[in-house]
Design a protein around this motif. Sequence first.
Motif, short mmCIF file in Angstrom:
data_model
loop_
_atom_site.label_atom_id
_atom_site.label_comp_id
_atom_site.label_asym_id
_atom_site.label_seq_id
_atom_site.Cartn_x
_atom_site.Cartn_y
_atom_site.Cartn_z
N UNK A 173 0.84 -1.20 0.00
CA UNK A 173 0.00 0.00 0.00
C UNK A 173 0.88 1.25 0.00
N UNK A 174 1.91 1.26 0.86
CA UNK A 174 2.82 2.40 0.92
C UNK A 174 3.49 2.63 -0.43
N UNK A 175 3.96 1.55 -1.04
CA UNK A 175 4.64 1.67 -2.33
C UNK A 175 3.71 2.23 -3.39
N UNK A 176 2.47 1.74 -3.44
CA UNK A 176 1.53 2.22 -4.45
C UNK A 176 1.20 3.70 -4.24
N UNK A 177 0.93 4.09 -3.00
CA UNK A 177 0.60 5.49 -2.71
C UNK A 177 1.79 6.40 -3.04
N UNK A 178 2.97 5.95 -2.67
CA UNK A 178 4.18 6.75 -2.92
C UNK A 178 4.41 6.94 -4.42
N UNK A 179 4.32 5.87 -5.17
CA UNK A 179 4.54 5.95 -6.62
C UNK A 179 3.49 6.81 -7.31
N UNK A 180 2.24 6.71 -6.86
CA UNK A 180 1.18 7.53 -7.45
C UNK A 180 1.47 9.01 -7.23
N UNK A 181 1.93 9.35 -6.02
CA UNK A 181 2.24 10.75 -5.73
C UNK A 181 3.43 11.21 -6.55
#
Length: 312
Positions: A267-275
């Motif tokens: 979840x952290x990785x996905x949110x970070x990459x989206x930002x």
Amino acid sequence: MAEGNKTLDIGRILYSQNKYSQSREILEPLIQESSAASYIYAKTYADNIFIQNKNEHKYLLNSARIGNINAIVDLSLSRSLGDREKWKKLALIILEERAKKDDTYAMYLLSILDNRIKWLKRASSLGDGRAQYNLYESYKNGDGFFIFDSSRKNATQALLTLSFENKFNKAIIQKSREKSHQGNLNMSLSIIKPLLDKGDASAIIAIANMHNFTHNENKTNRLLIASQYYAIHSHFIKNEQYEDGISLSKKMSDRINKSLSSEDLAIVKERTNNYINDHVVYYEHNKDYGYSLTNDEMIFFRKRLISIDSPL
């Protein structure tokens, strides 16, 4: 946008991401012509809050000689390597004349040089959010009042509120931090969200710290948000002075991640990459880098006070 302005903007952003060597490489072709580029270039060499090094001083002189008023002010300060009083005399004449025309940036620079409270009060009365915040900090630290009492507390909070209403980034972060201290992380995040959307690096590291160090019942969600924003900050912001090349925000993110499950890490990785894909993050220093002498001011001061083009 003109090619020179694009180059300047890239160099400014790299400087505001602490990527000083890269910023210098981009800005160097502009420093003899562009007031803003020359000043930023000089500040990429700043590495000591107490004294200018030879390179910073050298390029501040170059910037001042082509009319950058920020550089003239920097050469007036106790950090300067020489001729401070000469430069301060010049700066005060320039800035006091501009302040008569309600130039609040001139008042901000005057507050650095002379009678801080006086000039912050005046700019604050004109609705300047930067001045309101700086005056808030001065009052909070005891300047302008003989004792700590309810009148000082009320004046301090009123200034913070005014600066917040004027959307000054440091005031927004402080208001967010106050809600965090009260344990209301949802409100804290809501207040600071406009700055997160703009990629304000100070807001990003602030919200990461708030979620890392403010304890509430939803620990996992709190740490997910903290890890996400630490990772975002470390992706964009560098510090060439770290010996191991690893930023503190990266270390904080890695430490939190050790306590998260594989699902949470995804979840952290996905949110970070989206930002990261949709934003550019850098520090907003609230400086008018191109703040410069007008042609008339340049002529006047060359004739009447000091030859900016000659060695001091």
